[in-house]
Design a protein around this motif. Structure first.
Motif, PDB file in Angstrom:
ATOM      1  N   VAL A   1       0.842  -1.253  -0.075  1.00 56.67           N
ATOM      2  CA  VAL A   1       0.211   0.199  -0.086  1.00 56.67           C
ATOM      3  C   VAL A   1       0.824   1.316   0.079  1.00 56.67           C
ATOM      4  N   ARG A   2       0.663   2.291  -0.875  1.00 62.83           N
ATOM      5  CA  ARG A   2       1.451   3.160  -0.767  1.00 62.83           C
ATOM      6  C   ARG A   2       0.533   4.603  -0.878  1.00 62.83           C
ATOM      7  N   LEU A   3       1.043   5.482  -0.025  1.00 62.12           N
ATOM      8  CA  LEU A   3      -0.033   6.784   0.231  1.00 62.12           C
ATOM      9  C   LEU A   3       0.991   7.776  -0.194  1.00 62.12           C
ATOM     10  N   SER A   4       0.535   8.685  -1.230  1.00 58.65           N
ATOM     11  CA  SER A   4       1.659   9.902  -1.667  1.00 58.65           C
ATOM     12  C   SER A   4       0.735  11.154  -1.409  1.00 58.65           C
TER      13      SER A   4
ATOM     14  N   SER B   1      -9.032  14.602  -0.448  1.00 51.98           N
ATOM     15  CA  SER B   1      -9.035  15.894  -0.737  1.00 51.98           C
ATOM     16  C   SER B   1      -7.677  15.874  -1.693  1.00 51.98           C
ATOM     17  N   GLY B   2      -6.738  15.461  -1.684  1.00 50.41           N
ATOM     18  CA  GLY B   2      -5.562  15.417  -2.365  1.00 50.41           C
ATOM     19  C   GLY B   2      -4.622  14.072  -2.071  1.00 50.41           C
ATOM     20  N   GLY B   3      -3.796  13.948  -3.166  1.00 54.68           N
ATOM     21  CA  GLY B   3      -2.794  13.043  -3.235  1.00 54.68           C
ATOM     22  C   GLY B   3      -3.226  11.794  -3.766  1.00 54.68           C
ATOM     23  N   THR B   4      -2.679  10.573  -3.576  1.00 60.34           N
ATOM     24  CA  THR B   4      -3.254   9.315  -4.335  1.00 60.34           C
ATOM     25  C   THR B   4      -2.926   8.288  -3.177  1.00 60.34           C
ATOM     26  N   ILE B   5      -3.560   7.082  -3.714  1.00 60.23           N
ATOM     27  CA  ILE B   5      -3.669   5.939  -2.732  1.00 60.23           C
ATOM     28  C   ILE B   5      -3.595   4.738  -3.947  1.00 60.23           C
TER      29      ILE B   5
ATOM     30  N   GLY C   1      -1.358  -2.691  -4.189  1.00 61.63           N
ATOM     31  CA  GLY C   1      -0.859  -3.597  -5.331  1.00 61.63           C
ATOM     32  C   GLY C   1      -0.277  -2.958  -6.573  1.00 61.63           C
ATOM     33  N   GLY C   2      -0.122  -1.748  -6.469  1.00 67.30           N
ATOM     34  CA  GLY C   2       0.780  -1.044  -7.576  1.00 67.30           C
ATOM     35  C   GLY C   2      -0.330  -0.314  -8.676  1.00 67.30           C
ATOM     36  N   LYS C   3      -1.745  -0.480  -8.091  1.00 66.50           N
ATOM     37  CA  LYS C   3      -2.642   0.156  -8.911  1.00 66.50           C
ATOM     38  C   LYS C   3      -3.428   1.410  -8.154  1.00 66.50           C
ATOM     39  N   ASP C   4      -3.423   2.501  -8.890  1.00 66.91           N
ATOM     40  CA  ASP C   4      -3.787   3.642  -8.497  1.00 66.91           C
ATOM     41  C   ASP C   4      -5.870   3.404  -8.097  1.00 66.91           C
ATOM     42  N   VAL C   5      -5.941   3.448  -6.659  1.00 63.25           N
ATOM     43  CA  VAL C   5      -7.308   3.150  -6.268  1.00 63.25           C
ATOM     44  C   VAL C   5      -8.097   4.405  -5.794  1.00 63.25           C
TER      45      VAL C   5
END
Length: 352
Positions: A4-7, A56-60, A63-67
């Protein structure tokens, strides 16, 4: 399983910002715990990962997929809530099958998944019972089983043990750790209880007012807290703090020198020492003297609540057989290597 990646995740509720620029990388198969006081944003962050809250901003990414804009049901996650949320008129089996039935999973596959989850959670003898005939721990295992049968990539737990009594919480912590070892799944767990965080996590994320205060292993946070906030939150009992003065490069408390065995960093304003690191000695023989106000004898250990001659309160953790009593005068030794020094902004200056 999945990472899981939060940006740079932000979350606003009108004019109120609940999450501030949060970036995290959670590894595949890792057990990560979000911890912090009420209102720090930990549940909001978990619900954002689940898709139950829009950000409100950023990406989640999962598994390498932007959800970020994907519906909760399509994110490959399963969530276990504080409330068991079981259907009272349904059996354990039917509760665990319900979501799969709605999603069109065929009966044979549903039964196979439920049987496997029941085996893992030791619920095989309870599948025909209704929730009212189960204990709190058994109900929570059913809620976890309902998540397992979805075969998610990521498990999300939102304070799942907070409704259980103290003994059952300990038992369920052990069971969740064992479950993680069996499934080897990515798990993200929210709690305000630092004991749960310390005992269960591979990695702890400490949140404070919607911001990430520190990320690290339990022992990293215990030994090397980056701020007074983390030092105060991690550890039980909490770290002691004393207001200090720096005079000519030397540290002083209540006019008495405090040896640190190293150069005192400029800007030091508070001294931190954990209760278990304070040594007891005879009055006048230690670094400070104190009077014992209260003793809590817990069997294997005791907590001494004392007042220093400088007027500040301090907690000392000792062996359970310690004979110190209310009203006794004691000397205290603070090992220099165990002392933390904090600046006016709360930063730990001893970490360099």
């Amino acid at each position: 399983m999945a990472d899981v990646r939060l940006s740079n995740v932000d979350k606003h509720y009108g004019d109120v910002q609940a999450l501030h620029d949060i970036s995290l990388d959670i590894k595949d198969g890792e057990f990560v715990v979000f911890v912090g006081p009420s209102g720090c944003g930990k549940s909001t962050l978990l619900r954002s990962i689940a898709g139950l809250e829009g950000i409100s901003g950023g990406t989640i990414e999962i598994g390498g997929k932007d959800v970020t804009a994907v519906a909760p049901s399509d994110r490959g996650v399963a969530m276990v809530f504080q409330s068991y949320a079981l259907y009272p008129h349904m059996s354990v089996r039917d509760n665990m099958e319900f979501g799969m039935k709605i999603n069109g999973v065929d009966k044979a596959q549903r039964r196979a998944r439920v049987a496997e989850a029941a085996r893992v959670l030791q619920l095989e003898d309870y599948l025909s019972r209704k929730p009212a005939h189960l204990s709190g721990g058994q109900r929570q295992r059913v809620a976890i089983g309902r998540a397992i049968v979805k075969e998610p990539e990521v498990f999300l737990f939102d304070e799942p043990l907070s409704n259980l009594d103290a003994k059952l919480r300990i038992q369920m912590r052990v069971e969740l750790e064992a479950l993680h070892s069996k499934l080897k799944s990515t798990m993200i767990y929210v709690t305000h209880d630092q004991v749960e965080a310390m005992t269960m996590a591979d990695t702890i994320v400490v949140l404070n007012k919607g911001r990430v205060e520190q990320v690290g292993s339990p022992m990293d946070l215990y030994h090397s807290p980056k701020s007074a906030f983390v030092a105060d939150f991690i550890g039980a009992p909490a770290m002691n703090f004393l207001d200090i003065a720096v005079d000519g490069g030397a540290l002083r408390y209540a006019g008495r020198p405090v040896p640190t065995g190293r150069d005192v960093p400029e800007g030091a304003r508070r001294l931190g020492i954990r209760p278990e690191h304070i040594g007891l000695t005879a009055p006048g023989a230690g670094m400070f003297d104190a009077s014992i106000d209260v003793k809590e004898a817990l069997g294997g250990e005791s907590y001494l609540y004392a007042t220093l001659d400088g007027g500040e309160r301090i907690v000392i953790k000792t062996d359970g057989d310690n004979s110190t009593r209310h009203g006794d005068r004691v000397g205290l030794d603070l090992p220099p290597q165990r002392i933390h020094l904090f600046g006016a902004d709360g930063a730990n200056l001893t970490l360099g």
